[in-house]
Design an enzyme around this catalytic site. Sequence first.
Site, short mmCIF file in Angstrom:
data_model
loop_
_atom_site.label_atom_id
_atom_site.label_comp_id
_atom_site.label_asym_id
_atom_site.label_seq_id
_atom_site.Cartn_x
_atom_site.Cartn_y
_atom_site.Cartn_z
N LYS A 1 21.01 42.38 169.75
CA LYS A 1 20.05 41.76 170.66
C LYS A 1 19.09 40.98 169.60
O LYS A 1 18.17 40.43 170.19
CB LYS A 1 19.15 43.00 171.09
CG LYS A 1 19.98 43.91 172.06
CD LYS A 1 18.97 44.81 173.04
CE LYS A 1 19.09 46.20 172.45
NZ LYS A 1 18.26 46.91 173.31
N LYS B 1 16.86 41.68 167.74
CA LYS B 1 15.55 42.32 167.82
C LYS B 1 15.32 43.03 166.69
O LYS B 1 15.94 43.68 166.05
CB LYS B 1 15.43 43.26 168.98
CG LYS B 1 15.47 42.75 170.28
CD LYS B 1 14.84 43.84 171.43
CE LYS B 1 14.60 43.33 172.74
NZ LYS B 1 14.34 44.26 173.66
N1 C2G Z 1 10.86 47.15 181.22
C1 C2G Z 1 10.17 47.10 182.18
N2 C2G Z 1 8.87 46.21 182.62
C2 C2G Z 1 8.50 45.71 181.30
C3 C2G Z 1 9.33 45.80 180.35
C4 C2G Z 1 10.59 46.64 180.07
O1 C2G Z 1 10.33 47.83 183.50
N3 C2G Z 1 7.34 45.01 181.40
C5 C2G Z 1 11.89 47.95 181.15
C6 C2G Z 1 13.17 47.22 180.90
O2 C2G Z 1 13.75 46.44 182.06
C7 C2G Z 1 14.23 48.04 180.36
C8 C2G Z 1 13.32 49.19 179.76
O3 C2G Z 1 12.05 48.85 180.06
O4 C2G Z 1 14.96 48.68 181.49
C9 C2G Z 1 13.40 49.01 178.24
O5 C2G Z 1 13.01 47.62 177.92
P1 C2G Z 1 13.75 46.94 176.43
O6 C2G Z 1 13.14 47.91 175.49
O7 C2G Z 1 13.16 45.76 176.33
O8 C2G Z 1 15.20 47.33 176.43
P2 C2G Z 1 16.26 46.12 176.47
O9 C2G Z 1 15.87 45.27 175.10
O10 C2G Z 1 16.17 45.36 177.76
O11 C2G Z 1 17.60 46.94 176.07
O12 C2G Z 1 22.01 48.37 176.79
C10 C2G Z 1 20.69 48.24 177.45
C11 C2G Z 1 19.88 47.65 176.64
O13 C2G Z 1 19.70 48.54 175.47
C12 C2G Z 1 18.49 47.20 177.11
#
Ligand code: C2G
Length: 130
Positions: free
Chosen positions: A45, A47
Amino acid sequence: MRRVITYGTFDLLHYGHINLLQRAKALGDYLVVGLSTDEFNWNEKQKKCYFSFEKRKRLLEAVRYVDLVIPEQEWEQKRSDVHEYHIDTFVMGDDWQGKFDYLSEEGCDVVYLPRTPEISTTQIKKDLKS
Ligand code: C2G
């Protein structure tokens, strides 16, 4: 006992994450969180997390909606995780809409929930910089 799973990085844990975890837990009785490892985040990712996996895991384990935290090390593990943890429902924020529909082939419901607007780890970092 309905079991739910979701996955994410959860770096700089914020209320958008908490909103997601709360709604995910409300879909069952037991919530498993697949927490992206530092390697997975960087390799898959691009990240770079502020908090290490261990620190992010510690934070998530303190959240009342979370029952178990497991490492997310590769995209493909979801197929086996839903069997290994006897999952009934897979949940993700709707920024992932459609991306994990294939999991219904493994016999679990796939649910995408609306993201919480205006908050993201990226935004937090930007705001702190300015
Ligand atoms: N999320 C949310 N609202 C936000 C930010 C994040 O609902 N303002 C949700 C995302 O949609 C996700 C969860 O919180 O379902 C975790 O977000 P992240 O840590 O950004 O995860 P991500 O990088 O999208 O990784 O295999 C799937 C991946 O690991 C998801």
